[in-house]
Design a protein around this motif. Structure first.
Motif, PDB file in Angstrom:
ATOM      1  N   SER A  87      80.992 -75.280 -35.115  1.00 47.53           N
ATOM      2  CA  SER A  87      81.276 -74.091 -34.311  1.00 47.53           C
ATOM      3  C   SER A  87      81.651 -74.454 -32.878  1.00 47.53           C
ATOM      4  CB  SER A  87      80.096 -73.125 -34.312  1.00 47.53           C
ATOM      5  OG  SER A  87      79.026 -73.653 -33.579  1.00 47.53           O
ATOM      6  N   THR A  88      81.000 -75.465 -32.289  1.00 46.36           N
ATOM      7  CA  THR A  88      81.332 -75.827 -30.901  1.00 46.36           C
ATOM      8  C   THR A  88      81.727 -77.290 -30.758  1.00 46.36           C
ATOM      9  OG1 THR A  88      79.140 -76.621 -30.257  1.00 46.36           O
ATOM     10  CG2 THR A  88      79.509 -74.243 -30.110  1.00 46.36           C
ATOM     11  N   GLY A  91      77.542 -81.005 -31.778  1.00 45.06           N
ATOM     12  CA  GLY A  91      76.647 -81.838 -32.602  1.00 45.06           C
ATOM     13  C   GLY A  91      77.408 -82.646 -33.637  1.00 45.06           C
ATOM     14  N   VAL A 160      64.481 -77.132 -30.521  1.00 42.21           N
ATOM     15  CA  VAL A 160      63.351 -77.374 -29.614  1.00 42.21           C
ATOM     16  C   VAL A 160      63.857 -77.078 -28.208  1.00 42.21           C
ATOM     17  CG1 VAL A 160      61.777 -79.110 -28.704  1.00 42.21           C
ATOM     18  CG2 VAL A 160      62.412 -79.154 -31.124  1.00 42.21           C
ATOM     19  N   LYS A 205      70.101 -78.194 -41.543  1.00 41.34           N
ATOM     20  CA  LYS A 205      71.458 -78.188 -40.982  1.00 41.34           C
ATOM     21  C   LYS A 205      72.433 -77.614 -42.019  1.00 41.34           C
ATOM     22  CE  LYS A 205      72.312 -79.962 -37.357  1.00 41.34           C
ATOM     23  NZ  LYS A 205      72.261 -79.541 -35.944  1.00 41.34           N
TER      24      LYS A 205
HETATM   25  C1  LIG Z   1      74.192 -80.394 -23.860  1.00 44.48           C
HETATM   26  C2  LIG Z   1      73.354 -80.286 -25.112  1.00 44.48           C
HETATM   27  C3  LIG Z   1      72.033 -79.884 -25.023  1.00 44.48           C
HETATM   28  C4  LIG Z   1      71.247 -79.772 -26.175  1.00 44.48           C
HETATM   29  N1  LIG Z   1      69.939 -79.365 -26.063  1.00 44.48           N
HETATM   30  C5  LIG Z   1      69.198 -79.215 -27.189  1.00 44.48           C
HETATM   31  C6  LIG Z   1      67.850 -78.740 -27.119  1.00 44.48           C
HETATM   32  O1  LIG Z   1      67.323 -78.476 -26.041  1.00 44.48           O
HETATM   33  N2  LIG Z   1      67.151 -78.623 -28.273  1.00 44.48           N
HETATM   34  C7  LIG Z   1      67.708 -78.878 -29.494  1.00 44.48           C
HETATM   35  O2  LIG Z   1      67.023 -78.698 -30.499  1.00 44.48           O
HETATM   36  N3  LIG Z   1      68.978 -79.314 -29.584  1.00 44.48           N
HETATM   37  C8  LIG Z   1      69.715 -79.509 -28.470  1.00 44.48           C
HETATM   38  N4  LIG Z   1      70.992 -79.966 -28.555  1.00 44.48           N
HETATM   39  C9  LIG Z   1      71.502 -80.369 -29.865  1.00 44.48           C
HETATM   40  C10 LIG Z   1      72.200 -79.207 -30.560  1.00 44.48           C
HETATM   41  O3  LIG Z   1      71.267 -78.214 -30.901  1.00 44.48           O
HETATM   42  C11 LIG Z   1      72.841 -79.731 -31.848  1.00 44.48           C
HETATM   43  O4  LIG Z   1      73.797 -80.703 -31.498  1.00 44.48           O
HETATM   44  C12 LIG Z   1      73.480 -78.625 -32.664  1.00 44.48           C
HETATM   45  O5  LIG Z   1      73.808 -79.135 -33.936  1.00 44.48           O
HETATM   46  C13 LIG Z   1      74.733 -78.101 -32.007  1.00 44.48           C
HETATM   47  O6  LIG Z   1      75.246 -77.061 -32.789  1.00 44.48           O
HETATM   48  P1  LIG Z   1      76.721 -76.542 -32.516  1.00 44.48           P
HETATM   49  O7  LIG Z   1      77.023 -75.522 -33.546  1.00 44.48           O
HETATM   50  O8  LIG Z   1      76.850 -76.184 -31.094  1.00 44.48           O
HETATM   51  O9  LIG Z   1      77.584 -77.879 -32.757  1.00 44.48           O
HETATM   52  P2  LIG Z   1      78.629 -78.219 -33.928  1.00 44.48           P
HETATM   53  O10 LIG Z   1      79.084 -79.619 -33.627  1.00 44.48           O
HETATM   54  O11 LIG Z   1      79.688 -77.193 -34.038  1.00 44.48           O
HETATM   55  O12 LIG Z   1      77.754 -78.237 -35.245  1.00 44.48           O
HETATM   56  C14 LIG Z   1      76.816 -79.279 -35.422  1.00 44.48           C
HETATM   57  C15 LIG Z   1      76.155 -79.182 -36.759  1.00 44.48           C
HETATM   58  O13 LIG Z   1      75.401 -77.969 -36.856  1.00 44.48           O
HETATM   59  C16 LIG Z   1      75.431 -77.513 -38.209  1.00 44.48           C
HETATM   60  N5  LIG Z   1      76.127 -76.221 -38.249  1.00 44.48           N
HETATM   61  C17 LIG Z   1      76.949 -75.693 -37.328  1.00 44.48           C
HETATM   62  N6  LIG Z   1      77.395 -74.496 -37.745  1.00 44.48           N
HETATM   63  C18 LIG Z   1      76.863 -74.285 -38.962  1.00 44.48           C
HETATM   64  C19 LIG Z   1      76.959 -73.234 -39.912  1.00 44.48           C
HETATM   65  N7  LIG Z   1      77.699 -72.133 -39.691  1.00 44.48           N
HETATM   66  N8  LIG Z   1      76.260 -73.344 -41.058  1.00 44.48           N
HETATM   67  C20 LIG Z   1      75.491 -74.429 -41.309  1.00 44.48           C
HETATM   68  N9  LIG Z   1      75.372 -75.454 -40.447  1.00 44.48           N
HETATM   69  C21 LIG Z   1      76.040 -75.383 -39.285  1.00 44.48           C
HETATM   70  C22 LIG Z   1      76.216 -78.516 -39.025  1.00 44.48           C
HETATM   71  O14 LIG Z   1      75.316 -79.467 -39.560  1.00 44.48           O
HETATM   72  C23 LIG Z   1      77.088 -79.147 -37.963  1.00 44.48           C
HETATM   73  O15 LIG Z   1      77.503 -80.461 -38.318  1.00 44.48           O
HETATM   74  C24 LIG Z   1      71.795 -80.083 -27.430  1.00 44.48           C
HETATM   75  C25 LIG Z   1      73.130 -80.496 -27.519  1.00 44.48           C
HETATM   76  C26 LIG Z   1      73.906 -80.598 -26.377  1.00 44.48           C
HETATM   77  C27 LIG Z   1      75.338 -81.036 -26.498  1.00 44.48           C
END
Ligand SMILES: Cc1cc2nc3c(=O)[nH]c(=O)nc-3n(C[C@H](O)[C@H](O)[C@H](O)COP(=O)(O)OP(=O)(O)OC[C@H]3O[C@@H](n4cnc5c(N)ncnc54)[C@H](O)[C@@H]3O)c2cc1C
Length: 469
Positions: A87-88, A91, A160, A205
């Motif tokens: 989505s972003t 991760g 977390v 995840k």
């Molecule tokens: C600056 C920063 C600060 C952060 N701080 C924290 C924190 O305080 N605590 C914490 O716990 N984490 C933290 N994170 C980690 C973050 O929560 C994970 O990286 C998370 O996976 C990001 O999700 P996203 O959808 O934004 O990223 P994306 O790269 O879009 O997705 C990452 C993963 O999330 C899963 N996912 C996304 N969308 C779906 C969906 N629709 N269905 C099923 N699975 C899905 C998949 O496994 C995918 O590979 C931080 C990350 C960053 C970059």
């Protein structure tokens, strides 16, 4: 040898080129927004915040409905091509080579049910939007340190956040998921509907399905007492030693972390923090602000802060506590869980990364866990018992890239006496079996593997491979 992948194969494997072409051709007729390498939108949707984790899928399907997610999964299964989700890009862990990427940016529904204190959030929504919509009602969603992160990606990894000790794991606030499981079925998962799937989505995840929307509890919290206090690196020993004792006494209303930082001498970093070693103490108190001020007094008194930005703040500004940079950068991340962080651990950390140390890490953070994280419903989040997490980030610029990696191993090795096995799903940036072994206990991994075979019989979901291999 056959030149095509039979649609009936039991497990989706590495795609042949003809299979990829067949999948992309079929998708072109089935979904509205298909983006191919070379398209501007493909480039936008494959940006990752860690640019060492570049993703290069065969195609990006920018889904607009659960039906399109289902169609994509069925077409990919028939062609023997795996499917990833994002989505972003915050991760990213896989290259997604030979896979179709389902991108959820367009699933942007957001409803706040203020009277009943819950929200329905589409899979493309970031935490900042939820906080903004909930704030006028005095309500808060339990986000992580950065509000730029996607709600669903964060919650499926447990989550977390800066309120973890007072309010628990963020995934414990999930009421229900709307999800398309690997078999292409559109389902709902809650404590009463598909409860096994509900268990697995909170920590699993994207291993069981692609979530299209989530429903979460909101908490009544217009303001918190919190922020960050920055100390000079010269005070590292005193600050870290005091913090190690102070955290033992801190009531659950307080959540805290501490980070040894080496910020580059450049914008946008504040002048007093640039080009030197500093210590960032983060603190959020969700009880009476006057008590929170009493609580932080001992830390404030350790040394003269460079910046003291702790006070009453609107919850919607919670991202300021950690001030995580959101711009894409080349990063090396490493993490480990600890059972304790006492004065001895503090001394070792100062030796490793303090002002006189030779270190290539830009940030080494210690987050206190415990409190309400230890409680909560059973879910696929396997490490509720950990007391602290250490998270290190180094900048992978070519001149020092090898040193960054070796240095992170040195840090992890030196902290081993206090470490426990495991890692948190959201902070462990590998993929596949290695990731699953680190993030899950054997029992949780086995249960997820069973669920994966049930809800994704062809093994089309790339993220499921770690738990079924
Ligand atoms: C600056 C920063 C600060 C952060 N701080 C924290 C924190 O305080 N605590 C914490 O716990 N984490 C933290 N994170 C980690 C973050 O929560 C994970 O990286 C998370 O996976 C990001 O999700 P996203 O959808 O934004 O990223 P994306 O790269 O879009 O997705 C990452 C993963 O999330 C899963 N996912 C996304 N969308 C779906 C969906 N629709 N269905 C099923 N699975 C899905 C998949 O496994 C995918 O590979 C931080 C990350 C960053 C970059």
């Amino acid at each position: 040898m056959s030149t095509h992948t039979p649609a009936t194969r039991a497990t989706v494997g590495t795609a042949f080129r003809p299979a990829s072409a067949a999948a992309v051709g079929a998708l072109a007729g089935a979904v509205a927004r298909l983006h191919l390498p070379g398209d501007a939108r493909y480039a936008e949707l494959t940006v990752t915040s860690n640019i060492t984790k570049a993703v290069r899928p065969l195609a990006v399907v920018e889904v607009t409905s659960p039906d399109e997610v289902s169609a994509t999964l069925r077409i990919a299964t028939a062609s023997g091509v795996p499917v990833a989700v994002a989505s972003t890009g915050h991760g990213a862990t896989e290259t997604m080579a030979d896979a179709i990427l389902v991108h959820t940016a367009a699933l942007d529904e957001l409803e706040i049910h203020a009277a009943q204190r819950w929200a329905r959030v589409g899979a493309g929504v970031r935490w900042a939007a939820v906080l903004e919509a909930a704030a006028p009602h005095g309500l808060a969603g339990l986000c992580g340190s950065s509000t730029d992160v996607g709600v669903v990606g964060f919650l499926t990894g447990g989550g977390v956040g800066p309120l973890a000790r007072s309010h628990g794991l963020s995934s414990d606030t999930v009421r229900a998921f709307d999800v398309v499981t690997g078999d292409g079925e559109i389902r709902r998962a809650s404590a009463t509907e598909n409860p096994e799937l509900f268990w697995g989505l909170r920590g699993g995840k994207g291993s069981l399905g692609i979530v299209t929307a989530v429903e979460i509890d909101l908490v009544e919290l217009p303001e918190v007492y919190g922020g960050a206090i920055w100390f000079d690196g010269a005070d590292a020993t005193a600050v870290l030693r005091t913090w190690s004792v102070w955290t033992d006494l801190l009531p659950e209303e307080g959540t805290t972390s501490i980070a040894v930082m080496r910020l580059p001498d450049m914008d946008p970093f504040p002048e007093p923090l640039r080009g030197r070693t500093t210590i960032a103490l983060r603190f959020v108190w969700t009880g009476d602000p006057a008590v929170g001020e009493e609580m932080i007094r001992a830390m404030r008194a350790v040394a003269t802060p460079l910046i003291d930005a702790v006070g009453v703040m609107p919850y919607s500004a919670i991202g300021a506590v950690h001030s995580d940079p959101d711009d894409p950068m080349p990063l090396h991340e490493s993490s480990l869980l600890l059972d304790e962080f006492g004065p001895d651990t503090a001394d070792v950390l100062v030796d490793l990364v303090g002002p006189d140390a030779q270190t290539a890490q830009a940030m080494v953070e210690v987050r206190q866990l415990g409190g309400a994280v230890r409680r909560g419903p059973d879910s696929a989040f396997a490490h509720r018992e950990a007391a602290y997490q250490v998270f290190a980030i180094g900048l992978m610029i070519p001149e020092i890239a090898q040193v960054v990696v070796a240095d992170s191993r040195r840090i992890v090795g030196a902290l081993a006496p206090w470490a426990r096995d495991g890692g948190l799903p959201n902070f462990t940036d590998t993929a596949g079996v290695g990731w699953a072994r680190r993030v899950y206990s054997p029992a949780v991994a086995a249960r997820l593997g069973t669920l994966s075979r049930r809800f994704d019989p062809a093994g089309v979901l790339l993220a499921g491979r770690g738990v079924r291999d």
